[in-house]
Design a protein around this motif. Structure first.
Motif, PDB file in Angstrom:
ATOM      1  N   GLU A 158      42.315  34.620  46.411  1.00 46.92           N
ATOM      2  CA  GLU A 158      42.499  34.353  44.987  1.00 46.92           C
ATOM      3  C   GLU A 158      43.929  33.909  44.702  1.00 46.92           C
ATOM      4  OE1 GLU A 158      41.503  38.151  43.383  1.00 46.92           O
ATOM      5  OE2 GLU A 158      39.702  38.245  44.643  1.00 46.92           O
ATOM      6  N   VAL A 159      44.076  32.984  43.745  1.00 44.17           N
ATOM      7  CA  VAL A 159      45.385  32.485  43.338  1.00 44.17           C
ATOM      8  C   VAL A 159      45.497  32.623  41.825  1.00 44.17           C
ATOM      9  CG1 VAL A 159      46.950  30.516  43.260  1.00 44.17           C
ATOM     10  CG2 VAL A 159      45.448  30.844  45.248  1.00 44.17           C
ATOM     11  N   ASP A 160      46.459  33.418  41.370  1.00 47.32           N
ATOM     12  CA  ASP A 160      46.743  33.569  39.940  1.00 47.32           C
ATOM     13  C   ASP A 160      48.048  32.844  39.648  1.00 47.32           C
ATOM     14  OD1 ASP A 160      44.500  35.254  39.628  1.00 47.32           O
ATOM     15  OD2 ASP A 160      45.656  36.957  40.375  1.00 47.32           O
ATOM     16  N   ASN A 161      47.974  31.702  39.008  1.00 48.49           N
ATOM     17  CA  ASN A 161      49.135  30.846  38.791  1.00 48.49           C
ATOM     18  C   ASN A 161      50.021  31.350  37.652  1.00 48.49           C
ATOM     19  OD1 ASN A 161      48.435  28.835  40.790  1.00 48.49           O
ATOM     20  ND2 ASN A 161      46.777  28.208  39.412  1.00 48.49           N
ATOM     21  N   TYR A 205      28.169  25.281  39.086  1.00 47.56           N
ATOM     22  CA  TYR A 205      29.091  24.839  38.058  1.00 47.56           C
ATOM     23  C   TYR A 205      29.689  26.063  37.387  1.00 47.56           C
ATOM     24  CZ  TYR A 205      25.024  25.900  35.116  1.00 47.56           C
ATOM     25  OH  TYR A 205      23.955  26.532  34.522  1.00 47.56           O
ATOM     26  N   ASP A 206      30.841  25.886  36.784  1.00 47.19           N
ATOM     27  CA  ASP A 206      31.448  26.962  36.007  1.00 47.19           C
ATOM     28  C   ASP A 206      30.663  27.083  34.704  1.00 47.19           C
ATOM     29  OD1 ASP A 206      33.265  28.195  33.969  1.00 47.19           O
ATOM     30  OD2 ASP A 206      34.632  28.278  35.682  1.00 47.19           O
ATOM     31  N   THR A 207      30.086  28.256  34.437  1.00 47.23           N
ATOM     32  CA  THR A 207      29.212  28.397  33.272  1.00 47.23           C
ATOM     33  C   THR A 207      29.978  28.327  31.959  1.00 47.23           C
ATOM     34  OG1 THR A 207      29.342  30.803  33.465  1.00 47.23           O
ATOM     35  CG2 THR A 207      27.448  29.717  34.475  1.00 47.23           C
ATOM     36  N   SER A 267      46.572  30.067  34.719  1.00 50.21           N
ATOM     37  CA  SER A 267      45.342  29.541  35.297  1.00 50.21           C
ATOM     38  C   SER A 267      45.022  30.279  36.599  1.00 50.21           C
ATOM     39  CB  SER A 267      45.466  28.038  35.557  1.00 50.21           C
ATOM     40  OG  SER A 267      46.498  27.782  36.514  1.00 50.21           O
ATOM     41  N   HIS A 268      43.799  30.127  37.041  1.00 52.81           N
ATOM     42  CA  HIS A 268      43.349  30.861  38.230  1.00 52.81           C
ATOM     43  C   HIS A 268      42.500  29.948  39.106  1.00 52.81           C
ATOM     44  CE1 HIS A 268      44.418  34.636  36.091  1.00 52.81           C
ATOM     45  NE2 HIS A 268      43.940  33.990  35.037  1.00 52.81           N
ATOM     46  N   TRP A 301      36.293  32.019  38.198  1.00 50.08           N
ATOM     47  CA  TRP A 301      37.377  32.719  38.884  1.00 50.08           C
ATOM     48  C   TRP A 301      37.236  34.240  38.744  1.00 50.08           C
ATOM     49  CZ3 TRP A 301      40.888  35.900  36.389  1.00 50.08           C
ATOM     50  CH2 TRP A 301      41.000  35.765  35.004  1.00 50.08           C
ATOM     51  N   ILE A 302      36.685  34.700  37.626  1.00 51.96           N
ATOM     52  CA  ILE A 302      36.445  36.131  37.473  1.00 51.96           C
ATOM     53  C   ILE A 302      35.261  36.563  38.331  1.00 51.96           C
ATOM     54  CG2 ILE A 302      35.721  37.934  35.862  1.00 51.96           C
ATOM     55  CD1 ILE A 302      37.386  36.672  33.736  1.00 51.96           C
ATOM     56  N   CYS A 303      34.187  35.739  38.339  1.00 48.17           N
ATOM     57  CA  CYS A 303      33.061  36.036  39.227  1.00 48.17           C
ATOM     58  C   CYS A 303      33.535  36.149  40.671  1.00 48.17           C
ATOM     59  CB  CYS A 303      32.004  34.938  39.116  1.00 48.17           C
ATOM     60  SG  CYS A 303      31.186  34.813  37.520  1.00 48.17           S
TER      61      CYS A 303
END
Length: 334
Positions: free
Chosen positions: A121-124, A169-171, A128-129, A98-100
């Motif tokens: 982008e969604v910042d909950n 994949y999310d690293t 969570s993001h 999400w930061i990438c």
């Protein structure tokens, strides 16, 4: 090739083609016309495996396949202690997707002159993001075409497993990301390629151009292997999503060749192969016998990136005349 997952199997690549895996291990800077040099470990994390796994040893096909097929694993699969150790010793910190995505969006916002081109982008509230994909075909601003976007050069410095370039994949978590939700800089280019081509030939030509425009360097050899593998598998993922089948081996070999040039091993502060600087001893014979002179690396001594006595990393300028394609990375720094 299998479906997306964090832990790519080197044995799978070997079974498909030893030449393909060999290309993913090649270091073009140190290779000659007759002898291939591979990227090296550049970490002590594997030294307990013995011969062939020491800091300066090259990564060979045999060292990561067969019964050694589980030697290299992504950061998300490594133990917590290994993760902490690498963070302490090499400042290795991997960035969640999400930061990438947020940072890659900033790059595209500037290029397109508007926001939300690929996703929102969604910042909950719970901290969570995530992001919502813009599924409409990408519209390009006046004066810019989809080919301009595909050919625009992008570089991820100290790339690790290359999460800013490709997002299979999310690293951090290891969670696979479906093709349609990927957010890497190369992912975005391949999405654009898919939206603007119909035939396999046109897609392959445009995808090759996209790969030629993507660069990244990394110190540690295991990360570099994972980054190169992720870029190769990304090619398969997008081809399969577009045409419902896997690309031919000859297409994979050419993409691997591009990857092996564009994702390379380097000390980013010096522009040289890691640990290639050092003392140089010169023996000169004259009438009075032999005299040994010891010189230090002036680049290391004075902090001058252009004065190192190490091996400066070479990359390829794919748009240059053939005789001038190989260039030192530091020569791009003004």
């Amino acid at each position: 090739m299998t479906t997306p997952q964090a832990d790519i199997k080197e044995n799978e690549i070997l079974n498909l083609s030893p030449e393909l895996l060999g290309m993913l291990l090649k270091d073009h800077t140190r290779s000659t016309e007759t002898v291939q040099a591979n990227i090296f470990w550049a970490t002590d994390n594997y030294s307990h495996f013995g011969e062939g796994y020491q800091y300066a040893d090259e990564i060979t096909i045999g060292s990561i396949t067969g019964t050694n097929g589980k030697v290299i694993v992504p950061r998300s699969v490594k133990s917590r202690e290994q993760q902490r150790q690498r963070s302490r010793e090499m400042a290795e910190v991997f960035t969640p997707s999400w930061i990438c995505n947020k940072q890659n969006n900033l790059v595209d916002n500037a290029w397109f002159g508007r926001e939300g081109v690929f996703n929102t982008e969604v910042d909950n509230p719970d901290g969570s993001h995530t992001w919502i994909v813009n599924a409409e075909p990408v519209v390009f601003p006046e004066g810019k075409s989809w080919r301009d976007y595909v050919n625009e050069n992008r570089l991820e410095i100290t790339c690790g497993e290359a999460p800013y370039l490709v997002s299979r994949y999310d690293t951090v978590t290891g969670e696979p990301i479906p093709v349609e939700r990927r957010i890497g800089l190369l992912d975005r280019k391949l999405r654009v390629v898919g939206e603007n081509t119909e035939t396999s030939g046109d897609w392959l030509k445009a995808a090759q151009a996209a790969y030629m425009s993507i660069y990244g360097f990394e110190w540690q050899g295991d990360n570099l292997v994972l980054a190169r593998e992720a870029l190769l598998y990304t090619f398969v993922d997008y081809y399969r999503a577009k045409f419902g089948k896997d690309p031919q081996l000859k297409s994979l070999l050419y993409i691997a060749y591009i990857i092996s040039w564009n994702i390379w091993q380097m000390d980013g502060l010096k522009g040289v192969i890691p640990n290639s600087c050092g003392e140089r001893r010169t023996v000169v014979a004259d009438l009075f016998g032999e005299t040994e002179t010891i010189t230090q690396c002036q680049g290391c001594k004075n902090g001058d990136i252009r004065a190192h006595n190490g091996t400066y990393a070479l990359i390829k300028d794919w748009g240059a005349p053939k005789a001038k394609q190989k260039i030192r990375f530091i020569d791009l720094i003004k």
